[in-house]
Design an enzyme around this catalytic site. Sequence first.
Site, short mmCIF file in Angstrom:
data_model
loop_
_atom_site.label_atom_id
_atom_site.label_comp_id
_atom_site.label_asym_id
_atom_site.label_seq_id
_atom_site.Cartn_x
_atom_site.Cartn_y
_atom_site.Cartn_z
N CYS A 85 0.85 -1.24 0.02
CA CYS A 85 -0.10 0.05 -0.04
C CYS A 85 0.81 1.31 -0.01
O CYS A 85 1.83 1.29 0.67
CB CYS A 85 -0.78 0.06 1.18
SG CYS A 85 -1.95 1.54 1.58
N HIS A 137 -9.41 -3.77 -0.82
CA HIS A 137 -8.41 -2.94 -0.21
C HIS A 137 -8.89 -1.41 -0.17
O HIS A 137 -8.73 -0.92 0.93
CB HIS A 137 -7.19 -3.26 -1.07
CG HIS A 137 -5.85 -2.59 -0.60
ND1 HIS A 137 -4.75 -3.02 0.02
CD2 HIS A 137 -5.86 -1.08 -0.51
CE1 HIS A 137 -4.15 -1.93 0.36
NE2 HIS A 137 -4.30 -0.99 0.16
N GLU A 138 -9.27 -0.90 -1.22
CA GLU A 138 -9.83 0.51 -1.18
C GLU A 138 -10.96 0.82 -0.54
O GLU A 138 -10.83 1.94 0.05
CB GLU A 138 -9.99 0.95 -2.81
CG GLU A 138 -8.71 0.69 -3.54
CD GLU A 138 -7.47 1.32 -3.03
OE1 GLU A 138 -7.70 2.23 -2.39
OE2 GLU A 138 -6.35 1.10 -3.57
N HIS A 158 -10.00 1.23 3.02
CA HIS A 158 -9.53 2.59 3.39
C HIS A 158 -10.75 3.60 3.60
O HIS A 158 -10.63 4.52 4.74
CB HIS A 158 -8.94 3.25 2.14
CG HIS A 158 -7.36 2.65 2.00
ND1 HIS A 158 -6.47 3.26 2.81
CD2 HIS A 158 -6.80 2.28 0.93
CE1 HIS A 158 -5.15 2.68 2.61
NE2 HIS A 158 -5.40 2.20 1.21
#
Lengths: 176, 166
Positions: free
Chosen positions: B96, B138-139, B142
């Site tokens: 990342c 993954h995003e 965030h």
Amino acid sequence: MSHWFMLTLVGKDQQGIVAQVTTALYEGKCNLGEASMLRLGGNFTMMLMVNCTLSIEALEQLLQPVITKLQLHLHLTPIEGQLHHHIEPEVRISVHGADRAGIVAQVTSVLAEAGLNILDLESDVGGSAKEPFYIMHIEGIATLGIKVLEDALQQLLTTQQPDLKVQLEPIEILVM
Amino acid sequence: MAILNILTYPDVRLKNIAAPVTEFDDRLRIIIADLEETMRAGHGSVGIAAPQVGIFEQIVIIDVSAKPKIKQHGRLVLINPEITKWEGFKVGREGCMSVPDYTGNVIRAHSIQLVAQDEYGEQHEYEMDDYEARVVQHEVDHLDGMLFIDRLVSRRHDLFKRKVYK
């Protein structure tokens, strides 16, 4: 000026080794870096980067009470401490088979010749005393490409190690 | 356009929860353009989420088109994304831009269904697999103040599906 040591330590496994060793280091104003600690065959082993301003003799003295109390064997080596420069592995190789002498030597020799730079290797003996098996995981860099490693392993399996199970998988790292 | 500064762990702002986007205006499109430039300026980054640059809104861009031979949708802008279905699981190594010099293994759903708006507010549905599904998960993390290091599994005793010889 502070400098780095590699602290290697081994002793009969018992509860509290990590806590007591690292507390002694902390109280001696040492800083810790990367570490690998694990139990191998009933022994607890430690490889630990230690940063401090102490001399090697003073560091040894600092740890002596814990070492004596827990009956550990300690070795300190001055090193160049390279943090923040991780190399990422490109390939992961898993090997398992009936345990016998020479598996590691033969597999890693073939891999070294085919350009593998090992970053991480861990292995275990499983099964029973009567029928032990050996299992090993390797991660590394394929300096000559993955195809060369695949071919070398294939060659090894067909000529020397027909009973060994070997799997190779490229490690793809997704950065987001 | 501008390359924005990436927040890096342990910056506590990475834990902020992103708010839904309500105005699909020029301001949003400028943020998207800057985000995309920042993503492409990264080292092979295949996705970016607005909280990584300190904008706590539900804005994500992904693009796994650099990976050949996989099923994917190319460059996608995902506003207010919501994963509606997860299927299967797979371990994969992630890195990342907000967590420099560290990669780790994370279990993600192999396939997902996703609802998201585009930069004009129009709603779309997507079905994604494998790498693309991983990037979206993954995003979306965030947006929820989560990093992949909150989800690590052991580098050692994990299960990889590997090519088997003999």
